[in-house]
Design an enzyme around this catalytic site. Sequence first.
Site, PDB file in Angstrom:
ATOM      1  N   ASP A  15      35.517  37.947 -43.419  1.00  0.00           N
ATOM      2  CA  ASP A  15      34.846  38.541 -42.267  1.00  0.00           C
ATOM      3  C   ASP A  15      35.832  39.495 -41.591  1.00  0.00           C
ATOM      4  O   ASP A  15      37.049  39.396 -41.795  1.00  0.00           O
ATOM      5  CB  ASP A  15      34.404  37.422 -41.319  1.00  0.00           C
ATOM      6  N   ASP A  17      35.571  41.339 -37.732  1.00  0.00           N
ATOM      7  CA  ASP A  17      35.861  41.161 -36.314  1.00  0.00           C
ATOM      8  C   ASP A  17      36.033  39.684 -35.978  1.00  0.00           C
ATOM      9  O   ASP A  17      35.140  38.871 -36.216  1.00  0.00           O
ATOM     10  CB  ASP A  17      34.732  41.769 -35.470  1.00  0.00           C
TER      11      ASP A  17
END
Length: 329
Positions: A15, A17
């Site tokens: 992932d 952010d």
Amino acid sequence: MGERLLDLYDALLLDLDGTVYRGKQAVEGAAGAVEAARDHGTTVRFVTNNASRSPRDVAAHLTELGVSAEPAEVSTSAQAGAAVLAERLDGGSEVLVLGTAALAAEVTAVGLKPVREATSTTRAVVQGLSPDLAWRDLAEAAVAIRGGALWVACNVDVTLPAERGLLPGNGALVHALRVATDREPVVAGKPATPLMAESVRSAGAVKPLVVGDRLDTDIEGAANADLDSLLVLTGVCTPHDVLTAGPGSRPTYLAADITAVTQGADALRPGPKSGWDVRADGGKVRVSGDGDPLDLLRALCAVSWAADGPLDLGDDHPAMETLGLTDPR
């Protein structure tokens, strides 16, 4: 130390952010962790629910932050959404695009025709976040969806982290169309499986590890795709959140940050840990011992997840305060 995570998995699905970066800064150690994976021969994929930017733009942003990345290493929900469309539509079909030019480009790349107005020949609607989306765009989509068009949402994240706080995400606008059309979209992004499947395919992975900071997208998405996961505490999820996670959103491993991919796997698993005695007593957690607070959290997870119902976490052990578990929630 035993086998490291890098020894057990042939790809990392990262992932962005909250995991690789926070706002305009890379997470400390993220660049080194990514390079360590590459040096080990582990494939890296940056997997994002954000459909507004192209892989090239995402890679450029990561590189600016000091995390080297190539466009081919980026998997976006726009790509996943386009793949869903391509599986269900004939080549050349018209697709109404609610989103940026990057999303329209992905539609074109799979042999479909992006349009901005609904007509009798519109076969689908694909919806991704765009700061320029207006009522007129939603109205065009409502016409197409009510007319029988396939509706694909790139993601259903209700909020979007920004410098000023949480802003409306794509999911908020998806909900507006749900209410207006009484229809449900096919979802491409996490926690649905198309984006995970596209990332695994792109990486050529046999046994990938999902790394993320959100239980409701990253970890649940990994579970839905039957993949192992590492939860990091550099983003949205708090110790309280992971302790109260449901069966479908519990991580395989738990760590402070992404640098844990170079650490021993057994130490990162939730379960009993040396130095800590954690038990449930009459619906209340009792803690004794000393050591790494994160090891305490891993031990607490094992006890909490095995309990028949919610446990009182109000133990006054100093490490509980360090974890933020003594204040009322």
